[in-house]
Design a protein around this motif. Sequence first.
Motif, PDB file in Angstrom:
ATOM      1  N   GLY A 177       0.792  -1.230   0.000  1.00  0.00           N
ATOM      2  CA  GLY A 177       0.000   0.000   0.000  1.00  0.00           C
ATOM      3  C   GLY A 177       0.817   1.269   0.000  1.00  0.00           C
ATOM      4  N   ALA A 178       2.101   1.183  -0.301  1.00  0.00           N
ATOM      5  CA  ALA A 178       2.982   2.352  -0.255  1.00  0.00           C
ATOM      6  C   ALA A 178       2.524   3.485  -1.175  1.00  0.00           C
ATOM      7  CB  ALA A 178       4.416   1.944  -0.604  1.00  0.00           C
ATOM      8  N   LEU A 179       1.795   3.166  -2.235  1.00  0.00           N
ATOM      9  CA  LEU A 179       1.379   4.195  -3.192  1.00  0.00           C
ATOM     10  C   LEU A 179       0.005   4.806  -2.885  1.00  0.00           C
ATOM     11  CD1 LEU A 179       2.598   2.564  -6.520  1.00  0.00           C
ATOM     12  CD2 LEU A 179       3.746   4.271  -5.107  1.00  0.00           C
ATOM     13  N   ILE A 180      -0.630   4.341  -1.841  1.00  0.00           N
ATOM     14  CA  ILE A 180      -1.960   4.856  -1.507  1.00  0.00           C
ATOM     15  C   ILE A 180      -1.957   6.376  -1.317  1.00  0.00           C
ATOM     16  CG2 ILE A 180      -3.776   4.846   0.268  1.00  0.00           C
ATOM     17  CD1 ILE A 180      -3.333   1.784   0.466  1.00  0.00           C
ATOM     18  N   PRO A 181      -0.988   6.964  -0.606  1.00  0.00           N
ATOM     19  CA  PRO A 181      -0.992   8.428  -0.484  1.00  0.00           C
ATOM     20  C   PRO A 181      -0.901   9.142  -1.839  1.00  0.00           C
ATOM     21  CG  PRO A 181       0.479   7.459   1.142  1.00  0.00           C
ATOM     22  CD  PRO A 181       0.066   6.351   0.218  1.00  0.00           C
ATOM     23  N   GLU A 182      -0.141   8.570  -2.759  1.00  0.00           N
ATOM     24  CA  GLU A 182      -0.018   9.141  -4.101  1.00  0.00           C
ATOM     25  C   GLU A 182      -1.368   9.108  -4.832  1.00  0.00           C
ATOM     26  OE1 GLU A 182       2.388   7.693  -7.981  1.00  0.00           O
ATOM     27  OE2 GLU A 182       3.560   7.811  -6.128  1.00  0.00           O
ATOM     28  N   TYR A 183      -2.091   8.012  -4.687  1.00  0.00           N
ATOM     29  CA  TYR A 183      -3.388   7.898  -5.349  1.00  0.00           C
ATOM     30  C   TYR A 183      -4.415   8.838  -4.711  1.00  0.00           C
ATOM     31  CZ  TYR A 183      -1.196   3.628  -7.120  1.00  0.00           C
ATOM     32  OH  TYR A 183      -0.343   2.726  -7.690  1.00  0.00           O
TER      33      TYR A 183
END
Length: 196
Positions: A177-183
């Motif tokens: 889930g590392a990219l959740i903030p980016e999304y």
Amino acid sequence: MPKIIDHDQRRREIVAVAKKLIIQGGFEAATMRSIVAAAGFANGALKRYFPSKDSIVAATFQSVLAEMNEQMGADGPSPDPREALRHDLEATLPLDQYRIDSARVLLALWEHSVANEELATLYREHLHDWRRRLAERLAAARGKGESADAPAVTELAGEIISVSIGANVTSLMFPDGALIPEYRAYVDRVMRNLDD
């Protein structure tokens, strides 16, 4: 007295098992044998519900697409067009573990659908419906009196769909889930720039 069997429930259970196997090991992991073993059925029992692996794959694909449509279809907490749009955008992005897992299933099924015209047609219909629904949401949220087929609206709908598909694919490389903030930041940018 004979036991009454809910055949629709059995089909849903088999699809859930197939989905779980695909999440754990990819498309190749969902063999007829592994599905039978994981579902706890006798070998011949599975054929009563699904005569082939392709039929299970099609049902699994339909299940994942139906879940996505269901998530998008709800208006969310507010009838406000901007909030409804935000809800739909968030429903299609891998913003939690469940949606990251669903992306893994979709990727396996997309690959399989390249060689299966029935599945390819099913997904094209889904894309068409998604674009139409998204364009309607965008036109309402922009509040400019545009129709859903106005060029600015359809271009933005196409961009959002492409980003969503790309985000789902990319999320598989970051299953933590590392990219959740980016999304989430992307959704915020779309919402801020709606009036442009």
